[in-house]
Motif scaffolding. Sequence first.
Motif, PDB file in Angstrom:
ATOM      1  N   CYS A 150       9.344 -10.504   1.455  1.00 27.30           N
ATOM      2  CA  CYS A 150       7.897 -10.653   1.563  1.00 27.30           C
ATOM      3  C   CYS A 150       7.457 -11.650   0.509  1.00 27.30           C
ATOM      4  O   CYS A 150       8.193 -11.934  -0.443  1.00 27.30           O
TER       5      CYS A 150
ATOM      6  N   GLU B 192      -2.291 -15.058  -0.811  1.00 27.05           N
ATOM      7  CA  GLU B 192      -1.888 -14.901   0.591  1.00 27.05           C
ATOM      8  C   GLU B 192      -0.555 -14.164   0.588  1.00 27.05           C
ATOM      9  O   GLU B 192       0.291 -14.412  -0.263  1.00 27.05           O
ATOM     10  N   ILE B 193      -0.381 -13.263   1.549  1.00 31.19           N
ATOM     11  CA  ILE B 193       0.875 -12.524   1.664  1.00 31.19           C
ATOM     12  C   ILE B 193       1.543 -12.824   3.002  1.00 31.19           C
ATOM     13  O   ILE B 193       0.898 -13.258   3.956  1.00 31.19           O
ATOM     14  N   GLY B 194       2.837 -12.576   3.046  1.00 28.43           N
ATOM     15  CA  GLY B 194       3.605 -12.696   4.276  1.00 28.43           C
ATOM     16  C   GLY B 194       4.812 -11.779   4.187  1.00 28.43           C
ATOM     17  O   GLY B 194       5.168 -11.324   3.093  1.00 28.43           O
TER      18      GLY B 194
ATOM     19  N   VAL C 269       4.851  -3.893   2.592  1.00 26.27           N
ATOM     20  CA  VAL C 269       3.573  -4.580   2.378  1.00 26.27           C
ATOM     21  C   VAL C 269       2.624  -3.697   1.572  1.00 26.27           C
ATOM     22  O   VAL C 269       1.887  -4.199   0.720  1.00 26.27           O
TER      23      VAL C 269
ATOM     24  N   GLY D  69      -3.744 -12.571   4.941  1.00 29.55           N
ATOM     25  CA  GLY D  69      -2.495 -12.604   5.677  1.00 29.55           C
ATOM     26  C   GLY D  69      -2.755 -13.337   6.976  1.00 29.55           C
ATOM     27  O   GLY D  69      -3.741 -13.047   7.658  1.00 29.55           O
TER      28      GLY D  69
ATOM     29  N   THR E 129      -1.188 -14.541  10.684  1.00 28.54           N
ATOM     30  CA  THR E 129      -0.098 -14.260  11.615  1.00 28.54           C
ATOM     31  C   THR E 129      -0.364 -14.932  12.953  1.00 28.54           C
ATOM     32  O   THR E 129      -1.520 -15.142  13.336  1.00 28.54           O
TER      33      THR E 129
ATOM     34  N   LEU F 270      -0.724  -5.216   9.205  1.00 26.58           N
ATOM     35  CA  LEU F 270      -1.879  -5.604   8.387  1.00 26.58           C
ATOM     36  C   LEU F 270      -3.071  -4.692   8.641  1.00 26.58           C
ATOM     37  O   LEU F 270      -3.743  -4.251   7.696  1.00 26.58           O
TER      38      LEU F 270
END
Length: 186
Positions: A84, A97-99, A116, A134, A136, A147
Motif C-alpha cells: 500500500c 493520497e493512498i493506494g 488500509v 484515494g 480508483t 474505501l
Amino acid sequence: MAVPEFDRVETPRLVLRRLRAEDLDALVAYRNDPEVARYQSWSDYDAQRGRQLIEMMSGRQPGEPGWFQFAIALKDTDALVGDCALRVDESDPRLGEIGFTLSRRHQGQGLGTEAVRALLGYVFGTLRLHRVIGVTDAKNGAAAAVLERLGLRREGHFLENVFFKGAWGDEFQYALLGREWVKSGA
C-alpha cells in the motif's frame, strides 16, 4: 514538522513494514499478474522494476513529500501479500493520497480493508495529516468497496479523464478528513 522514523504497523493478521530485498520474488509475481495489474498503472512488471522500488523506498520515510510504498505482510509468516502507498503532497504536507494492491490469492478475505484501516490509522494518528484521497478506476468495484467500507466519501466521478492501457477510462475520487477518521473511532 519532523517526520517520525517508521518501523511497522501491526493489525490482527498483518504487518505494514518496509519492503525488503527478500520480498522481490513475491512483489514481482503479484504485480505481474494480469488480474492484479488490471487497474494499476504498470504492466510487465519485472525484477529490475521491483529492485528499483525496494531500493528507492529504503532511503525514504512515510510522511515525507512524495510516494512511500509499504509492504503488506502476513503477521504469522512475514510473507509479502501486497503493498500500500502514501503520497504526501509536495506543496502541502498535510494532504495525502493512498493506494493499495493485494496478490490475487489474498483478495476477498478482508485483508485489503485491514491493511488500509491500519494505513489510515498511521496517516491520521502518527503523521497527523489533515486529508487523504484515494483514486480508483471506476470499474474496480472491490477497491471502491474497501474505501467506502472505511468511511471515505466519493467526491468525484471523472469521465474519461485518463488514457489508460490503450483506452480512455473513468476514475472515482474518494476522500476522508482526519477529524472524520477520529470521530469514526476506527
